[in-house]
Design an enzyme around this catalytic site. Structure first.
Site, mmCIF file in Angstrom:
data_model
loop_
_atom_site.group_PDB
_atom_site.id
_atom_site.type_symbol
_atom_site.label_atom_id
_atom_site.label_comp_id
_atom_site.label_asym_id
_atom_site.label_seq_id
_atom_site.Cartn_x
_atom_site.Cartn_y
_atom_site.Cartn_z
ATOM 1 N N ARG A 1 -12.364 2.280 -42.625
ATOM 2 C CA ARG A 1 -11.016 2.060 -43.180
ATOM 3 C C ARG A 1 -9.977 2.324 -42.099
ATOM 4 O O ARG A 1 -8.948 1.667 -42.021
ATOM 5 C CB ARG A 1 -10.758 2.943 -44.412
ATOM 6 C CG ARG A 1 -9.283 2.951 -44.826
ATOM 7 C CD ARG A 1 -9.019 3.405 -46.260
ATOM 8 N NE ARG A 1 -9.794 4.542 -46.691
ATOM 9 C CZ ARG A 1 -9.588 5.820 -46.311
ATOM 10 N NH1 ARG A 1 -8.630 6.128 -45.462
ATOM 11 N NH2 ARG A 1 -10.353 6.784 -46.781
ATOM 12 N N ASP B 1 8.415 -13.417 -41.335
ATOM 13 C CA ASP B 1 7.125 -13.956 -41.772
ATOM 14 C C ASP B 1 6.919 -15.269 -41.009
ATOM 15 O O ASP B 1 7.629 -16.246 -41.246
ATOM 16 C CB ASP B 1 7.185 -14.177 -43.288
ATOM 17 C CG ASP B 1 5.894 -14.767 -43.863
ATOM 18 O OD1 ASP B 1 5.125 -15.383 -43.107
ATOM 19 O OD2 ASP B 1 5.688 -14.619 -45.082
ATOM 20 N N LYS C 1 -3.618 -18.844 -43.870
ATOM 21 C CA LYS C 1 -3.103 -20.194 -43.620
ATOM 22 C C LYS C 1 -3.547 -20.682 -42.234
ATOM 23 O O LYS C 1 -4.728 -20.756 -41.976
ATOM 24 C CB LYS C 1 -1.586 -20.205 -43.807
ATOM 25 C CG LYS C 1 -1.104 -19.454 -45.070
ATOM 26 C CD LYS C 1 -1.552 -20.080 -46.372
ATOM 27 C CE LYS C 1 -1.343 -19.182 -47.587
ATOM 28 N NZ LYS C 1 -0.016 -18.606 -47.742
ATOM 29 N N TYR D 1 8.848 -17.322 -49.501
ATOM 30 C CA TYR D 1 7.590 -17.520 -50.217
ATOM 31 C C TYR D 1 7.731 -16.871 -51.599
ATOM 32 O O TYR D 1 8.183 -15.716 -51.697
ATOM 33 C CB TYR D 1 6.471 -16.853 -49.413
ATOM 34 C CG TYR D 1 5.113 -16.929 -50.062
ATOM 35 C CD1 TYR D 1 4.406 -18.131 -50.115
ATOM 36 C CD2 TYR D 1 4.523 -15.793 -50.606
ATOM 37 C CE1 TYR D 1 3.162 -18.190 -50.700
ATOM 38 C CE2 TYR D 1 3.273 -15.845 -51.191
ATOM 39 C CZ TYR D 1 2.595 -17.052 -51.242
ATOM 40 O OH TYR D 1 1.365 -17.106 -51.822
HETATM 41 C C1 LIG Z 1 0.557 -17.527 -48.404
HETATM 42 C C2 LIG Z 1 1.771 -16.876 -47.898
HETATM 43 C C3 LIG Z 1 1.981 -15.499 -48.079
HETATM 44 C C4 LIG Z 1 1.026 -14.631 -48.870
HETATM 45 O O1 LIG Z 1 -0.189 -14.514 -48.207
HETATM 46 P P1 LIG Z 1 -1.590 -14.230 -48.981
HETATM 47 O O2 LIG Z 1 -2.581 -14.253 -47.875
HETATM 48 O O3 LIG Z 1 -1.757 -15.334 -49.985
HETATM 49 O O4 LIG Z 1 -1.457 -12.904 -49.651
HETATM 50 C C5 LIG Z 1 3.137 -14.942 -47.543
HETATM 51 N N1 LIG Z 1 4.045 -15.694 -46.883
HETATM 52 C C6 LIG Z 1 3.875 -17.013 -46.692
HETATM 53 C C7 LIG Z 1 4.909 -17.784 -45.955
HETATM 54 C C8 LIG Z 1 2.743 -17.656 -47.195
HETATM 55 O O5 LIG Z 1 2.599 -18.968 -47.016
#
Ligand SMILES: *Cc1c(COP(=O)(O)O)cnc(C)c1O
Length: 411
Positions: free
Chosen positions: A66, A192, A217, A119
């Site tokens: 962890r 982000d 992604k 998001y």
């Molecule tokens: C998908 C996404 C998230 C969340 O990520 P997860 O891996 O689904 O928890 C956050 N920000 C953006 C821009 C995203 O496309």
């Protein structure tokens, strides 16, 4: 930054950085990092001081998975190098990465300024977790105009949180200008960077203090792992994230997923180039189509922030959205006819995906707010994959044929 990193280019770091043999492990010549499944690690003796503060993964010291794990450590080294930061942390999801890094810089009574087009999951986290449960005030602003960010700042603002481009309308915000606003208020600036990946955008170079990713992604890129990451150069933020991630919350990425994401990063540059090349062809095709009202892609000259995109991004990415002529039923008919594009949420994988924000990702957002953000009933978002672009265009042609049939048939 170490010499190895500064002397090598992105593509080279993406293939091998961080995967050198674990110090102390038997060297059998692996060219990829093994998946270290062990939850715990034998200690050299009772009298050695091995605590959370003392173990140093870069010296091959591990205590408990962890806290740190060799496969996750390899991925974290890779992600730090690609994003141009000193410290990277791999999380069990993008959501966990954002939650933990935001929690690292706010406390009750603080204030966050965020883009109103985040998001949808992050927006809900800010409202329903940080505001409603943790007493952190949040103001959402249209950050396409930096003035709106500056006007929302208060003495309590400790965090400015942005995404660019946003989803699904591909709105941009000016990272350097917003970084200066945050700086002037001693607020942390978090970005982000999921949509561009570190290959096409480097927020740390533009004034961000920390960068978050959903590695689910583009970074992993194969739609077979949920994960997230945070990268920072700020020691204080890094220390707080270490404590929260490894002790307070425990939202770490598993060794197997760390391996998958490590593998994904090796092809990130060529995937991003191909996503972009295909997205460009499709954006232009849609732009010329008489059954399309508007196309939103930062690479098109018609995009209102095309110039800013050229300045702060190193590419335009693989996601775009467009508005079909007609109404909700026409959009449904279009989507149902597609074969190569899979109807699914998410993005950034090698396969092309299509989604209908008003009925899918943004359905929880009240209609009025949705429309204010430009999410109409005929808005369609695509994540353009790396298939042959002619097959993708042929698929869209199938969708338009369905639309034409509806127009030709009196209702
Ligand atoms: C998908 C996404 C998230 C969340 O990520 P997860 O891996 O689904 O928890 C956050 N920000 C953006 C821009 C995203 O496309």
């Amino acid at each position: 930054m170490d010499d190895e990193r500064s002397s090598k280019r992105f593509e080279t770091l993406a293939v091998a950085h961080g995967e050198e043999a674990t110090p102390g492990a038997p060297d059998v010549g692996d060219v990829v990092s093994p998946i270290h499944l062990s939850s715990t690690f034998a200690l050299p003796g009772l009298d050695t001081e091995m605590s959370l503060e003392d173990v140093d993964p870069s010296k091959g010291e591990f205590l408990y998975s962890r806290l740190s794990n060799p496969t996750r450590h390899a991925l974290e080294e890779r992600l730090a190098a690609l994003e141009g930061g000193e410290h990277a942390f791999a999380f069990s999801s993008g959501t966990a990465a954002i939650f933990t890094s935001v929690l690292a810089v706010v406390e009750p009574g603080d204030h966050i300024v965020a883009f109103d087009d985040l998001y949808a999951g992050t927006r809900r986290m800010f409202e329903n977790v940080f505001r409603d449960r943790l007493a952190v005030d949040v103001t959402f602003v249209d950050a396409t105009d930096t003035e709106n960010v500056a006007d929302a700042m208060t003495d309590e603002t400790t965090l400015v949180w942005m995404e660019t481009p946003t989803n699904p309308r591909m709105k941009l915000c000016d990272l350097s200008a917003i970084g200066e606003v945050a700086d002037a208020h001693d607020a942390v600036f978090g970005v982000d960077n999921t949509f561009m990946s570190p290959y096409f955008q480097a927020p740390l170079d533009l004034g961000a203090d920390m960068v978050a990713h959903s590695t689910t992604k583009f970074i992993n890129g194969h739609s077979d792992s949920i994960g997230g990451a945070v990268v920072t150069n700020d020691e204080a933020i890094a220390d707080e994230v270490v404590f929260l991630q490894q002790v307070g919350i425990g939202d770490v990425l598993s060794p197997f997923d760390s391996y998958l994401v490590l593998r994904g990063t090796k092809t990130l540059p060529m995937r991003m180039r191909e996503h972009e090349a295909n997205a460009t062809v499709i954006a232009e095709y849609l732009d010329d189509h008489e059954l399309v009202d508007s196309v939103y892609y930062p690479g098109l000259e018609s995009h209102p922030q095309h110039e800013l995109a050229g300045e702060q991004m190193m590419g335009y990415g693989g996601v775009l959205s467009f508005e079909l002529a007609g109404g909700l039923e026409d959009a449904k008919a279009f989507l149902e006819r597609l074969e190569t594009f899979t109807l699914a949420v998410s993005l950034g994988g090698v396969e092309s995906l299509v989604e209908h924000p008003a009925a899918m990702t943004h359905e929880p957002v009240p209609r009025e707010e949705r429309e204010a953000l430009g999410i109409t009933d005929t808005l369609v978002r695509v994540s353009v994959g790396v298939e042959h672009v002619d097959d993708l265009v042929a698929d869209l042609d199938r969708g338009f044929a369905a639309l034409e049939e509806r127009i030709a048939t009196p209702k």
